[in-house]
Design a protein around this motif. Structure first.
Motif, PDB file in Angstrom:
ATOM      1  N   TYR A 101      47.000 -11.292 -26.781  1.00 30.61           N
ATOM      2  CA  TYR A 101      48.377 -11.175 -26.303  1.00 30.61           C
ATOM      3  C   TYR A 101      48.339 -11.503 -24.813  1.00 30.61           C
ATOM      4  O   TYR A 101      48.112 -10.633 -23.984  1.00 30.61           O
ATOM      5  CB  TYR A 101      48.883  -9.751 -26.556  1.00 30.61           C
ATOM      6  CG  TYR A 101      50.375  -9.556 -26.353  1.00 30.61           C
ATOM      7  CD1 TYR A 101      51.264  -9.700 -27.421  1.00 30.61           C
ATOM      8  CD2 TYR A 101      50.892  -9.219 -25.102  1.00 30.61           C
ATOM      9  CE1 TYR A 101      52.626  -9.522 -27.234  1.00 30.61           C
ATOM     10  CE2 TYR A 101      52.257  -9.029 -24.914  1.00 30.61           C
ATOM     11  CZ  TYR A 101      53.111  -9.180 -25.991  1.00 30.61           C
ATOM     12  OH  TYR A 101      54.470  -8.997 -25.804  1.00 30.61           O
TER      13      TYR A 101
ATOM     14  N   ILE B 188      43.168  -1.941 -19.216  1.00 36.29           N
ATOM     15  CA  ILE B 188      42.081  -2.914 -19.408  1.00 36.29           C
ATOM     16  C   ILE B 188      40.846  -2.528 -18.594  1.00 36.29           C
ATOM     17  O   ILE B 188      40.951  -2.275 -17.393  1.00 36.29           O
ATOM     18  CB  ILE B 188      42.543  -4.343 -19.019  1.00 36.29           C
ATOM     19  CG1 ILE B 188      43.819  -4.724 -19.805  1.00 36.29           C
ATOM     20  CG2 ILE B 188      41.420  -5.366 -19.254  1.00 36.29           C
ATOM     21  CD1 ILE B 188      44.349  -6.131 -19.549  1.00 36.29           C
TER      22      ILE B 188
ATOM     23  N   THR C  57      44.530 -21.625  -8.760  1.00 31.78           N
ATOM     24  CA  THR C  57      43.966 -21.728 -10.101  1.00 31.78           C
ATOM     25  C   THR C  57      43.600 -23.178 -10.413  1.00 31.78           C
ATOM     26  O   THR C  57      44.193 -24.093  -9.858  1.00 31.78           O
ATOM     27  CB  THR C  57      45.051 -21.226 -11.092  1.00 31.78           C
ATOM     28  OG1 THR C  57      45.285 -19.850 -10.869  1.00 31.78           O
ATOM     29  CG2 THR C  57      44.664 -21.436 -12.534  1.00 31.78           C
TER      30      THR C  57
ATOM     31  N   GLN D 205      40.927 -17.026 -22.196  1.00 34.95           N
ATOM     32  CA  GLN D 205      42.364 -16.701 -22.175  1.00 34.95           C
ATOM     33  C   GLN D 205      42.705 -15.618 -21.145  1.00 34.95           C
ATOM     34  O   GLN D 205      43.854 -15.474 -20.758  1.00 34.95           O
ATOM     35  CB  GLN D 205      42.851 -16.292 -23.581  1.00 34.95           C
ATOM     36  CG  GLN D 205      42.162 -15.098 -24.207  1.00 34.95           C
ATOM     37  CD  GLN D 205      40.962 -15.488 -25.061  1.00 34.95           C
ATOM     38  OE1 GLN D 205      40.259 -16.450 -24.758  1.00 34.95           O
ATOM     39  NE2 GLN D 205      40.728 -14.723 -26.128  1.00 34.95           N
ATOM     40  N   ASN D 206      41.713 -14.856 -20.710  1.00 38.84           N
ATOM     41  CA  ASN D 206      41.952 -13.837 -19.687  1.00 38.84           C
ATOM     42  C   ASN D 206      41.605 -14.327 -18.280  1.00 38.84           C
ATOM     43  O   ASN D 206      41.640 -13.551 -17.334  1.00 38.84           O
ATOM     44  CB  ASN D 206      41.182 -12.553 -20.003  1.00 38.84           C
ATOM     45  CG  ASN D 206      41.685 -11.883 -21.265  1.00 38.84           C
ATOM     46  OD1 ASN D 206      41.149 -12.135 -22.349  1.00 38.84           O
ATOM     47  ND2 ASN D 206      42.715 -11.076 -21.158  1.00 38.84           N
TER      48      ASN D 206
HETATM   49  N1  MTE Z   1      46.743 -19.302 -13.801  1.00 34.62           N
HETATM   50  C1  MTE Z   1      47.543 -18.395 -14.331  1.00 34.62           C
HETATM   51  N2  MTE Z   1      47.344 -17.097 -14.058  1.00 34.62           N
HETATM   52  C2  MTE Z   1      48.161 -16.161 -14.601  1.00 34.62           C
HETATM   53  C3  MTE Z   1      49.233 -16.530 -15.453  1.00 34.62           C
HETATM   54  C4  MTE Z   1      49.399 -17.913 -15.744  1.00 34.62           C
HETATM   55  O1  MTE Z   1      50.308 -18.322 -16.490  1.00 34.62           O
HETATM   56  N3  MTE Z   1      48.536 -18.808 -15.175  1.00 34.62           N
HETATM   57  N4  MTE Z   1      50.058 -15.557 -15.988  1.00 34.62           N
HETATM   58  C5  MTE Z   1      50.137 -14.282 -15.259  1.00 34.62           C
HETATM   59  C6  MTE Z   1      50.866 -13.248 -16.003  1.00 34.62           C
HETATM   60  S1  MTE Z   1      52.560 -13.414 -16.116  1.00 34.62           S
HETATM   61  C7  MTE Z   1      50.245 -12.138 -16.520  1.00 34.62           C
HETATM   62  S2  MTE Z   1      51.133 -10.882 -17.237  1.00 34.62           S
HETATM   63  C8  MTE Z   1      48.767 -12.015 -16.478  1.00 34.62           C
HETATM   64  C9  MTE Z   1      48.237 -11.734 -17.869  1.00 34.62           C
HETATM   65  O2  MTE Z   1      46.850 -11.518 -17.847  1.00 34.62           O
HETATM   66  P1  MTE Z   1      46.067 -11.193 -19.208  1.00 34.62           P
HETATM   67  O3  MTE Z   1      46.491 -12.234 -20.208  1.00 34.62           O
HETATM   68  O4  MTE Z   1      44.617 -11.253 -18.886  1.00 34.62           O
HETATM   69  O5  MTE Z   1      46.491  -9.809 -19.643  1.00 34.62           O
HETATM   70  O6  MTE Z   1      48.125 -13.190 -15.970  1.00 34.62           O
HETATM   71  C10 MTE Z   1      48.754 -13.779 -14.845  1.00 34.62           C
HETATM   72  N5  MTE Z   1      47.928 -14.841 -14.318  1.00 34.62           N
END
Ligand code: MTE
Ligand code: MO
Length: 315
Positions: A77, A144, A171, A218-219
């Motif tokens: 998720y 987490i 990133t 994915q994290n």
């Molecule tokens: N590069 C990057 N980092 C990001 C995001 C993203 O879309 N791209 N989403 C952010 C958002 S909105 C959230 S809630 C968290 C989710 O981290 P998780 O999937 O490890 O729980 O990552 C953050 N970091």
């Protein structure tokens, strides 16, 4: 956060057709990348298992005592728009991310600029396992167990100059590995930032793993930022550059929609998102909702950073 093609388009104006076409283009892009890496026939087979390395991390006194969200939920998720906008997209498509070799450039207003190899970064400081509450601006939360160390460990080695007032986190943005980069969902590369004192706060982490293993793609493999008193989007994933600057950075989500996403983005139940209340949250894996806590429950540790600031203006 809802996907918008342009910040000035209201969500009510996004047609189901628009969402459908975006989705269709994404699936095509993801398919092309996967086929290039694996050969088309391999697509029919199971995905290759990710290379997991166990980490030895000591427990941290900064951990909360709440029950961690299951490994499955933490890793399926996700928000990682470079790999698609559905919660299940990142776990399904991020196997194309290559996390070795990987370097992180540390640069800008510092005396000791340096390009770290990821394996060097893993050994920069003793790893700690820190169980943190995390809260997404969309209204859900998780607990987490992150493995890493305080970002301050890296910052002190960089020796910031007196001009370093903010830190930018940048990133990876590689269309060959990330199907979302070809789409105008956000301005790439994903950029987030912190004020120097926020970046130096002991709670602020460079995370290299979770649940005692190197980070799943994915994290945010192989290294991401974790700032537990701020909304999830402040926690940039798969970091390639850390830059020290004098001016407050323009972050990706501010550029996408300045009215909805401010620079500070502290978890604050009293400041509604323009389109929804922030008073409550759903803890993933639980039924019902729980009240959202000021600074995500980290007020004792971080409230002093914002003494004298109007947190309704600095949202
Ligand atoms: N590069 C990057 N980092 C990001 C995001 C993203 O879309 N791209 N989403 C952010 C958002 S909105 C959230 S809630 C968290 C989710 O981290 P998780 O999937 O490890 O729980 O990552 C953050 N970091
Ligand atoms: Mo988020």
């Amino acid at each position: 956060m809802l996907v918008r093609r342009r910040p000035d388009i209201l969500p009510s104006e996004i047609t189901p057709k628009g969402i459908y076409e975006n989705r269709r283009r994404f699936i095509q892009a993801a398919g092309i990348i996967a086929a290039a890496g694996l050969g088309a026939s391999a697509l029919m087979r199971a995905r290759p298992a990710r290379a997991v390395t166990k980490l030895s991390a000591r427990p941290s006194p900064l951990s909360v005592s709440e029950t961690p969200t299951s490994f499955k939920d933490v890793t399926t998720y996700n928000n990682y728009y470079e790999f698609g906008t559905d919660k299940t997209d990142p776990s399904e498509t991020s196997n194309t991310l290559k996390t070795r070799p990987w370097t992180v450039a540390v640069e800008g207003e510092i005396k000791k600029p340096k390009v770290y190899d990821i394996d060097e970064l893993l050994k920069l400081a003793p790893l700690e396992e820190r169980v943190y509450r995390m809260r997404c601006v969309e209204g859900w939360s998780m607990v987490i167990p992150w493995d890493g160390f305080s970002l301050s460990e890296l910052i002190k080695r960089a020796e910031p100059t007196s001009k370093a007032k903010f830190v930018e986190f940048i990133t990876l943005a590689d269309q060959a590995q990330m199907p979302g980069i070809g789409m105008a969902i956000l301005k790439w590369p994903y950029l987030e930032g912190l004020r120097m004192d926020e970046a130096m706060h002991p709670l602020t982490m460079l995370s290299l793993g979770l649940y005692g293993e190197t980070l799943p793609n994915q994290n945010g493999a192989p290294v991401r930022v974790v700032v537990p008193w701020k909304y999830g989007f402040k926690n940039g994933k798969s970091i390639v550059k850390i830059r020290f600057v004098e001016e407050q950075p323009k972050t990706t989500w501010q550029l996408a929609n300045p009215r909805e996403y401010g620079f500070y983005s502290n978890v604050n139940p009293e400041v509604d998102h323009p389109r929804w209340s922030q008073a409550k949250e759903r803890r993933i894996g639980e039924f019902g909702k729980r009240p959202t806590l000021m600074f995500n429950g980290y007020g004792d540790q971080v409230a002093s950073l914002y003494a004298g600031m109007d947190l309704k203006k600095n949202y």
